[in-house]
Design a protein around this motif. Structure first.
Motif, PDB file in Angstrom:
ATOM      1  N   ARG A 199      31.841  38.137  33.644  1.00 53.90           N
ATOM      2  CA  ARG A 199      33.035  37.790  34.427  1.00 53.90           C
ATOM      3  C   ARG A 199      33.934  36.833  33.648  1.00 53.90           C
ATOM      4  N   ARG A 248      27.332  45.324  38.210  1.00 50.53           N
ATOM      5  CA  ARG A 248      28.380  44.894  39.147  1.00 50.53           C
ATOM      6  C   ARG A 248      29.342  43.912  38.492  1.00 50.53           C
ATOM      7  N   TYR A 249      28.830  43.010  37.687  1.00 49.87           N
ATOM      8  CA  TYR A 249      29.721  42.091  36.961  1.00 49.87           C
ATOM      9  C   TYR A 249      30.620  42.879  36.008  1.00 49.87           C
ATOM     10  N   HIS A 258      31.603  48.408  45.035  1.00 44.25           N
ATOM     11  CA  HIS A 258      32.261  47.726  43.914  1.00 44.25           C
ATOM     12  C   HIS A 258      32.966  48.729  42.999  1.00 44.25           C
ATOM     13  N   ALA A 295      37.000  48.913  42.067  1.00 42.11           N
ATOM     14  CA  ALA A 295      37.490  48.901  40.688  1.00 42.11           C
ATOM     15  C   ALA A 295      38.331  50.138  40.401  1.00 42.11           C
ATOM     16  N   LYS A 300      40.206  43.740  34.995  1.00 43.86           N
ATOM     17  CA  LYS A 300      40.855  42.572  34.385  1.00 43.86           C
ATOM     18  C   LYS A 300      41.252  42.857  32.936  1.00 43.86           C
ATOM     19  N   ALA A 344      33.403  44.653  37.935  1.00 43.46           N
ATOM     20  CA  ALA A 344      34.468  43.725  38.330  1.00 43.46           C
ATOM     21  C   ALA A 344      35.329  43.302  37.142  1.00 43.46           C
TER      22      ALA A 344
END
Length: 162
Positions: free
Chosen positions: A69, A103-104, A137, A141, A111, A107
């Protein structure tokens, strides 16, 4: 026998409370690690933390998942080459055996700008995951980075259920 059953229920309740406290403690530790990592530059995270992360065992990698993250956030404001390099690493993490690490990674990809490779990797994971949490998730995304392939997959899913 009734007394034994009562102790069994009480033991289960105590175990559930310990798990809840442990999960809360893990969240607090993850938040603290994320905040510490965010103070470092993207270059330093890439140069020092990513190789260390790659050398860790699964349990330790899960504890250090906030690195994904933090690096996603830090690299998002960097140049295209650096974002692409980090995105490639994050895309590979979608294959990690740990759902937490995946999952990280899920996410972090939006970005970093997404793109076709990220979209394809997210769609591939969506096709094989059995976890409702992970699916949630992934859909979030894909809502951010999805393009033609996502629309085609959504159309196919809609037609399959019609």
């Amino acid at each position: 026998a009734g007394e034994e059953a009562g102790r069994g229920v009480q033991g289960v309740a105590q175990s559930a409370e310990r798990e809840k406290a442990s999960a809360s403690s893990r969240r607090a530790e993850a938040d603290a690690l994320y905040k510490a990592l965010r103070k470092r530059s993207a270059a330093r995270l890439w140069r020092e933390e990513v190789p260390a992360f790659e050398g860790m065992g699964l349990e330790e990698r899960e504890a250090h998942a906030p690195l994904v993250r933090a690096l996603g956030v830090k690299a998002s404001s960097r140049g295209e080459d650096e974002r692409a390099r980090v995105a490639g690493w994050v895309e590979r993490l979608l294959e990690d055996p740990s759902e937490r690490i995946r999952r990280y990674a899920i996410a972090a990809l939006p970005k970093l700008g997404g793109g076709e490779a990220a979209e394809e990797a997210l769609l591939a994971l969506l096709a094989r995951t059995e976890s409702a949490r992970e699916r949630k998730h992934l859909l979030a995304a894909l809502d951010k980075v999805g393009g033609a392939a996502t629309l085609a997959a959504a159309d196919a899913a809609t037609n399959a259920t019609a």
